[in-house]
Design a protein around this motif. Structure first.
Motif, mmCIF file in Angstrom:
data_model
loop_
_atom_site.group_PDB
_atom_site.id
_atom_site.type_symbol
_atom_site.label_atom_id
_atom_site.label_comp_id
_atom_site.label_asym_id
_atom_site.label_seq_id
_atom_site.Cartn_x
_atom_site.Cartn_y
_atom_site.Cartn_z
ATOM 1 N N MET A 1 -1.513 21.901 10.477
ATOM 2 C CA MET A 1 -0.057 21.954 10.404
ATOM 3 C C MET A 1 0.375 23.408 10.536
ATOM 4 N N ALA A 2 1.654 23.605 10.799
ATOM 5 C CA ALA A 2 2.183 24.959 10.946
ATOM 6 C C ALA A 2 3.660 24.967 10.589
ATOM 7 N N ALA A 3 4.069 25.970 9.796
ATOM 8 C CA ALA A 3 5.469 26.106 9.384
ATOM 9 C C ALA A 3 5.999 27.460 9.848
ATOM 10 N N PRO A 4 7.257 27.510 10.282
ATOM 11 C CA PRO A 4 7.817 28.749 10.837
ATOM 12 C C PRO A 4 7.936 29.867 9.807
ATOM 13 N N ILE A 5 7.952 31.092 10.326
ATOM 14 C CA ILE A 5 8.124 32.295 9.501
ATOM 15 C C ILE A 5 9.271 33.099 10.084
ATOM 16 N N LYS A 6 10.114 33.624 9.197
ATOM 17 C CA LYS A 6 11.248 34.448 9.628
ATOM 18 C C LYS A 6 11.253 35.744 8.825
ATOM 19 N N ILE A 7 11.284 36.854 9.531
ATOM 20 C CA ILE A 7 11.332 38.177 8.913
ATOM 21 C C ILE A 7 12.610 38.852 9.401
ATOM 22 N N GLY A 8 13.442 39.300 8.465
ATOM 23 C CA GLY A 8 14.749 39.862 8.791
ATOM 24 C C GLY A 8 14.686 41.241 9.421
ATOM 25 N N ASP A 9 15.846 41.885 9.509
ATOM 26 C CA ASP A 9 15.967 43.222 10.081
ATOM 27 C C ASP A 9 15.544 44.283 9.065
ATOM 28 N N ASN A 10 15.046 45.408 9.591
ATOM 29 C CA ASN A 10 14.730 46.587 8.773
ATOM 30 C C ASN A 10 13.694 46.288 7.696
ATOM 31 N N VAL A 11 12.670 45.548 8.060
ATOM 32 C CA VAL A 11 11.619 45.162 7.111
ATOM 33 C C VAL A 11 10.357 45.961 7.416
ATOM 34 N N TRP A 12 9.736 46.467 6.356
ATOM 35 C CA TRP A 12 8.460 47.161 6.461
ATOM 36 C C TRP A 12 7.445 46.352 5.668
ATOM 37 N N ILE A 13 6.368 45.964 6.354
ATOM 38 C CA ILE A 13 5.289 45.223 5.708
ATOM 39 C C ILE A 13 4.063 46.117 5.695
ATOM 40 N N GLY A 14 3.620 46.475 4.508
ATOM 41 C CA GLY A 14 2.505 47.405 4.340
ATOM 42 C C GLY A 14 1.181 46.830 4.811
ATOM 43 N N GLY A 15 0.255 47.734 5.102
ATOM 44 C CA GLY A 15 -1.054 47.381 5.638
ATOM 45 C C GLY A 15 -1.785 46.333 4.818
ATOM 46 N N ASN B 1 16.095 44.418 5.080
ATOM 47 C CA ASN B 1 16.046 45.645 4.273
ATOM 48 C C ASN B 1 15.026 45.561 3.142
ATOM 49 N N THR B 2 13.989 44.781 3.340
ATOM 50 C CA THR B 2 12.974 44.568 2.310
ATOM 51 C C THR B 2 11.674 45.248 2.702
ATOM 52 N N THR B 3 10.940 45.726 1.699
ATOM 53 C CA THR B 3 9.617 46.301 1.895
ATOM 54 C C THR B 3 8.608 45.450 1.135
ATOM 55 N N ILE B 4 7.514 45.124 1.820
ATOM 56 C CA ILE B 4 6.408 44.376 1.209
ATOM 57 C C ILE B 4 5.251 45.364 1.050
ATOM 58 N N GLY B 5 4.754 45.526 -0.155
ATOM 59 C CA GLY B 5 3.689 46.478 -0.434
ATOM 60 C C GLY B 5 2.378 46.119 0.232
ATOM 61 N N ALA B 6 1.582 47.144 0.501
ATOM 62 C CA ALA B 6 0.271 46.969 1.122
ATOM 63 C C ALA B 6 -0.589 46.009 0.314
ATOM 64 N N GLY B 7 -1.328 45.162 1.018
ATOM 65 C CA GLY B 7 -2.258 44.240 0.381
ATOM 66 C C GLY B 7 -1.621 43.038 -0.292
ATOM 67 N N THR C 1 3.548 34.302 -0.709
ATOM 68 C CA THR C 1 3.457 32.846 -0.752
ATOM 69 C C THR C 1 4.802 32.190 -1.042
ATOM 70 N N ARG C 2 5.836 33.016 -1.286
ATOM 71 C CA ARG C 2 7.187 32.518 -1.548
ATOM 72 C C ARG C 2 8.179 33.379 -0.790
ATOM 73 N N ASP C 3 9.365 32.814 -0.521
ATOM 74 C CA ASP C 3 10.414 33.583 0.148
ATOM 75 C C ASP C 3 10.753 34.834 -0.657
ATOM 76 N N ILE C 4 11.072 35.903 0.074
ATOM 77 C CA ILE C 4 11.466 37.177 -0.539
ATOM 78 C C ILE C 4 12.880 37.477 -0.035
ATOM 79 N N PRO C 5 13.824 37.809 -0.943
ATOM 80 C CA PRO C 5 15.216 38.010 -0.525
ATOM 81 C C PRO C 5 15.445 39.366 0.152
ATOM 82 N N ASP C 6 16.685 39.587 0.553
ATOM 83 C CA ASP C 6 17.121 40.868 1.111
ATOM 84 C C ASP C 6 17.018 41.974 0.053
ATOM 85 N N ASN C 7 16.868 43.213 0.540
ATOM 86 C CA ASN C 7 17.078 44.417 -0.267
ATOM 87 C C ASN C 7 16.192 44.547 -1.502
ATOM 88 N N VAL C 8 14.899 44.241 -1.339
ATOM 89 C CA VAL C 8 13.988 44.395 -2.474
ATOM 90 C C VAL C 8 12.684 45.045 -2.013
#
Length: 190
Positions: free
Chosen positions: A131-145, A158-164, A168-175
């Motif tokens: 199975m496969a479910a869609p993924i959406k990443i907004g504008d100005n997002v940085w996803i760490g290594g 405007n969200t940053t996801i830390g390295a590593g 597993t859950r949705d992440i909102p804007d600006n965090v």
């Protein structure tokens, strides 16, 4: 009135169980692998060639984008990227369903984006269906290594996801969010 049965690709894009070994999907996967081979083994000076390959591979890509080889995906045609995308070395996007990347998205090295997943039941897994479910990443997002984005996830603008991190859950804007499982660490003033 008889409805025409869905193709395996239509099932895949509808987040229904499908067979990845289907002839149409196998052909699409092989075409993507050939393009990726040309891309990943191109010379660093072949910037125009790399851009042409990615334009053929992706469903859509904006302007001023850079993808550093090696890069891997399943089909490519289900990836839709905005302007100013930066993908660092050794990233993987399993695009068995759609992946939408907004404008100004930065992916650190070894980021993994997985739309694909398997049934939890061993009997269902043994059937070969996925199975496969869609993924959406907004504008100005940085996803760490080394971060992993799991199926069906949305990451706000405007969200940053830390390295590593393992998202597993949705992440909102600006965090800023990090960890395994990924959780909000703090809200950002944008």
């Amino acid at each position: 009135m008889n409805q025409k049965p869905k193709t395996e690709r239509e099932k895949m894009l509808a987040d229904e169980p499908y067979l990845a070994t289907d002839a149409q999907l196998s052909k699409m996967h092989m075409e993507a692998r050939q393009l990726l081979h040309s891309f990943n083994f191109s010379s660093p000076q072949e910037i125009q060639k790399r851009q042409e390959i990615i334009s053929k591979l992706f469903g859509a890509i904006g302007s001023n984008c850079e993808i550093r080889p090696p890069f891997y995906c399943d089909y490519g045609c289900h990836i839709f990227a905005g302007d100013n995308l930066y993908v660092n070395y050794d990233c993987v996007i399993l695009d068995c369903n759609t992946v939408h990347l907004g404008n100004n998205v930065l992916l650190g090295p070894k980021v993994q984006i997985y739309t694909a997943y398997h049934p939890l039941s061993p009997q269902e897994r043994l059937s070969g269906r996925e199975m496969a479910a869609p993924i959406k990443i907004g504008d100005n997002v940085w996803i760490g290594g080394g971060a992993i984005i799991c199926q069906g996830i949305s990451i706000g603008s405007n969200t940053t996801i830390g390295a590593g991190s393992v998202v597993t859950r949705d992440i909102p804007d600006n965090v800023f969010a990090a960890g395994n499982p990924c959780r909000i660490i703090k809200e950002l003033d944008v």
